[in-house]
Write a protein that holds these residues in place. Structure first.
Motif, mmCIF file in Angstrom:
data_model
loop_
_atom_site.group_PDB
_atom_site.id
_atom_site.type_symbol
_atom_site.label_atom_id
_atom_site.label_comp_id
_atom_site.label_asym_id
_atom_site.label_seq_id
_atom_site.Cartn_x
_atom_site.Cartn_y
_atom_site.Cartn_z
ATOM 1 N N PHE A 170 0.839 -1.201 0.000
ATOM 2 C CA PHE A 170 0.000 0.000 0.000
ATOM 3 C C PHE A 170 0.877 1.255 0.000
ATOM 4 C CE2 PHE A 170 -1.987 3.484 2.280
ATOM 5 C CZ PHE A 170 -3.187 3.630 1.576
ATOM 6 N N ILE A 171 1.925 1.236 0.806
ATOM 7 C CA ILE A 171 2.826 2.399 0.882
ATOM 8 C C ILE A 171 3.444 2.650 -0.497
ATOM 9 C CG2 ILE A 171 4.967 3.308 1.909
ATOM 10 C CD1 ILE A 171 4.389 1.519 4.355
ATOM 11 N N GLU A 172 3.882 1.578 -1.122
ATOM 12 C CA GLU A 172 4.520 1.742 -2.437
ATOM 13 C C GLU A 172 3.525 2.256 -3.474
ATOM 14 O OE1 GLU A 172 6.475 -2.022 -3.023
ATOM 15 O OE2 GLU A 172 7.921 -1.566 -1.429
ATOM 16 N N ARG A 173 2.299 1.746 -3.441
ATOM 17 C CA ARG A 173 1.281 2.221 -4.400
ATOM 18 C C ARG A 173 0.994 3.701 -4.174
ATOM 19 N NH1 ARG A 173 -1.483 -2.668 -3.699
ATOM 20 N NH2 ARG A 173 -2.992 -1.730 -2.303
ATOM 21 N N LEU A 174 0.933 4.083 -2.894
ATOM 22 C CA LEU A 174 0.638 5.480 -2.555
ATOM 23 C C LEU A 174 1.767 6.404 -3.050
ATOM 24 C CD1 LEU A 174 -1.268 7.385 -1.021
ATOM 25 C CD2 LEU A 174 0.049 6.931 1.047
ATOM 26 N N MET A 175 3.007 5.991 -2.826
ATOM 27 C CA MET A 175 4.142 6.810 -3.282
ATOM 28 C C MET A 175 4.089 7.005 -4.789
ATOM 29 S SD MET A 175 7.592 5.779 -1.262
ATOM 30 C CE MET A 175 7.543 4.051 -1.446
ATOM 31 N N ILE A 176 3.835 5.909 -5.498
ATOM 32 C CA ILE A 176 3.802 5.972 -6.965
ATOM 33 C C ILE A 176 2.647 6.863 -7.436
ATOM 34 C CG2 ILE A 176 3.394 4.593 -9.067
ATOM 35 C CD1 ILE A 176 4.962 2.300 -7.603
ATOM 36 N N GLU B 158 13.301 0.306 -5.965
ATOM 37 C CA GLU B 158 13.119 -0.546 -7.158
ATOM 38 C C GLU B 158 11.710 -0.395 -7.727
ATOM 39 O OE1 GLU B 158 13.961 -4.537 -5.872
ATOM 40 O OE2 GLU B 158 16.050 -3.987 -5.428
ATOM 41 N N HIS B 159 10.698 -0.421 -6.846
ATOM 42 C CA HIS B 159 9.315 -0.322 -7.336
ATOM 43 C C HIS B 159 9.056 1.038 -7.971
ATOM 44 C CE1 HIS B 159 8.500 -3.869 -4.687
ATOM 45 N NE2 HIS B 159 7.897 -4.193 -5.802
ATOM 46 N N LEU B 160 9.574 2.084 -7.356
ATOM 47 C CA LEU B 160 9.361 3.430 -7.903
ATOM 48 C C LEU B 160 10.014 3.546 -9.282
ATOM 49 C CD1 LEU B 160 10.024 5.334 -4.593
ATOM 50 C CD2 LEU B 160 7.984 5.701 -5.991
ATOM 51 N N ARG B 161 11.237 3.080 -9.387
ATOM 52 C CA ARG B 161 11.941 3.187 -10.678
ATOM 53 C C ARG B 161 11.233 2.357 -11.734
ATOM 54 N NH1 ARG B 161 17.384 3.268 -7.528
ATOM 55 N NH2 ARG B 161 17.646 5.518 -7.311
ATOM 56 N N ALA B 162 10.735 1.176 -11.330
ATOM 57 C CA ALA B 162 10.016 0.324 -12.292
ATOM 58 C C ALA B 162 8.765 1.042 -12.801
ATOM 59 C CB ALA B 162 9.647 -1.003 -11.642
ATOM 60 N N ALA B 163 8.208 1.932 -11.969
ATOM 61 C CA ALA B 163 7.002 2.672 -12.386
ATOM 62 C C ALA B 163 7.392 3.965 -13.114
ATOM 63 C CB ALA B 163 6.150 2.987 -11.159
ATOM 64 N N GLY B 164 8.673 4.131 -13.374
ATOM 65 C CA GLY B 164 9.125 5.302 -14.145
ATOM 66 C C GLY B 164 9.252 6.562 -13.314
ATOM 67 N N ILE B 165 9.277 6.430 -11.995
ATOM 68 C CA ILE B 165 9.395 7.608 -11.118
ATOM 69 C C ILE B 165 10.867 7.871 -10.816
ATOM 70 C CG2 ILE B 165 8.693 8.644 -8.903
ATOM 71 C CD1 ILE B 165 6.246 7.769 -10.483
ATOM 72 N N GLU B 166 11.216 9.143 -10.852
ATOM 73 C CA GLU B 166 12.584 9.524 -10.526
ATOM 74 C C GLU B 166 12.771 9.414 -9.000
ATOM 75 O OE1 GLU B 166 14.853 13.702 -10.647
ATOM 76 O OE2 GLU B 166 13.424 13.376 -12.289
ATOM 77 N N VAL B 167 13.815 8.718 -8.585
ATOM 78 C CA VAL B 167 14.030 8.511 -7.147
ATOM 79 C C VAL B 167 15.372 9.096 -6.725
ATOM 80 C CG1 VAL B 167 14.184 6.790 -5.290
ATOM 81 C CG2 VAL B 167 12.869 6.285 -7.345
#
Ligand code: SAH
Length: 270
Positions: free
Chosen positions: A82-88, A116-125
């Motif tokens: 849930f945290i990862e989905r919210l961040m994305i 890793e999850h953020l980058r996979a979703a194309g988000i700059e980290v």
């Protein structure tokens, strides 16, 4: 006078994983403070101290949206997915998301998975280091983790295995400590009996061991014992999470180092 040329603007948010350090806000990096103050959404871990959060909000004209994703108030912790989905989702909406994590974001605590999850979703980290609690605990004891008279290095290790198969071989770690590698154990308190039994296979019973609870915070507590007495001392003293355990001969100097510091308050500036 200039006329605005209409351009196609893609709204693109960012996400910064910020190390909140062990608790004392004075231990935050300047980069962490800057990132926190520029955030439009702050996702806060349960190990982040109130003083650090106050620092993030200080002097701001617009308050960021603050979401506590830890176990505060006795609630169950927010599921990681849930945290990862919210961040994305927030970053995709164009928000400047700051994920405030205890200690250093990449020392345990799942910062690696989140990046890793953020980058996979194309988000700059971006990642901003924090002082990890293992280092703050050593400093609380006045211990140089790699004092060359006693240690060749240091191992940061978790006492909390992800599953039984990933369980560490504590006897091997005891052998490493016997060769002069200091052990800094995160999430080890609830496993103390098991760790102790494993370590004792190759490590002398009188090897010093210590625990530091709430390192760097006003409620900080330290206890000093030896490997054979580790679990009993922790239970007897009521040491609970969050705490760091340190094992190794570098602790031999603790009594001397813990002596009251020389009073220099009357020193005259040259
Ligand atoms: N990323 C964090 C560690 C997260 S894992 C860091 O770099 O410090 C969580 C564990 O960290 C806790 O179970 C405890 O072992 C340790 N910890 C975090 N903050 C602490 C503190 N202020 N004092 C002692 N241990 C702490």
């Amino acid at each position: 006078m200039t006329t605005a040329t209409p351009t196609a603007v893609t709204v693109r948010g960012t996400c910064t994983l910020v190390g909140a350090g062990p608790g004392d806000p004075d231990l935050l990096t300047l980069k962490a403070v800057k990132a926190m103050r520029q955030a439009s959404v702050l996702l806060v871990d349960d190990l982040v101290s109130d003083a650090v959060l106050a620092m993030a909000l200080k002097g701001r004209r617009t308050r960021p949206r603050v979401v506590h994703v830890g176990k505060r108030g006795g609630c169950a912790s927010t599921p990681q997915a849930f945290i990862e989905r919210l961040m994305i989702a927030e970053a995709q909406r164009g928000e400047r998301v700051v994920r405030l994590k205890g200690g250093d974001p990449f020392i345990f605590g799942r910062g690696g998975e989140e990046a890793e999850h953020l980058r996979a979703a194309g988000i700059e980290v971006e990642v901003v280091n924090g002082i990890t609690s293992g280092l703050a605990a050593a400093t609380a004891l006045g211990v140089p983790l790699t004092h060359r008279d006693h240690a060749h290095g240091v191992i940061f290790v978790t006492g909390h295995a992800r599953d039984a198969e990933a369980e560490l071989d504590w006897a091997t770690l005891g052998a490493a400590a016997a060769q002069g590698l200091t052990l800094v154990i995160y999430m080890g308190v609830s496993q103390a009996e098991r760790l102790q039994a494993g370590l004792l296979h190759h490590l002398a019973a009188h090897t010093p061991a210590a625990a530091v609870q709430h390192a760097s915070l006003p409620q900080q507590r330290t206890v000093l014992t030896n490997v054979a007495g580790l679990a009993t001392t922790l239970r007897g003293e009521g040491i609970g999470s969050p705490a760091i355990l340190i094992v190794g001969d570098v602790l031999r100097g603790v009594a001397a180092l813990a002596a009251p510091a020389r009073d220099t308050s009357h020193a005259v500036a040259a």
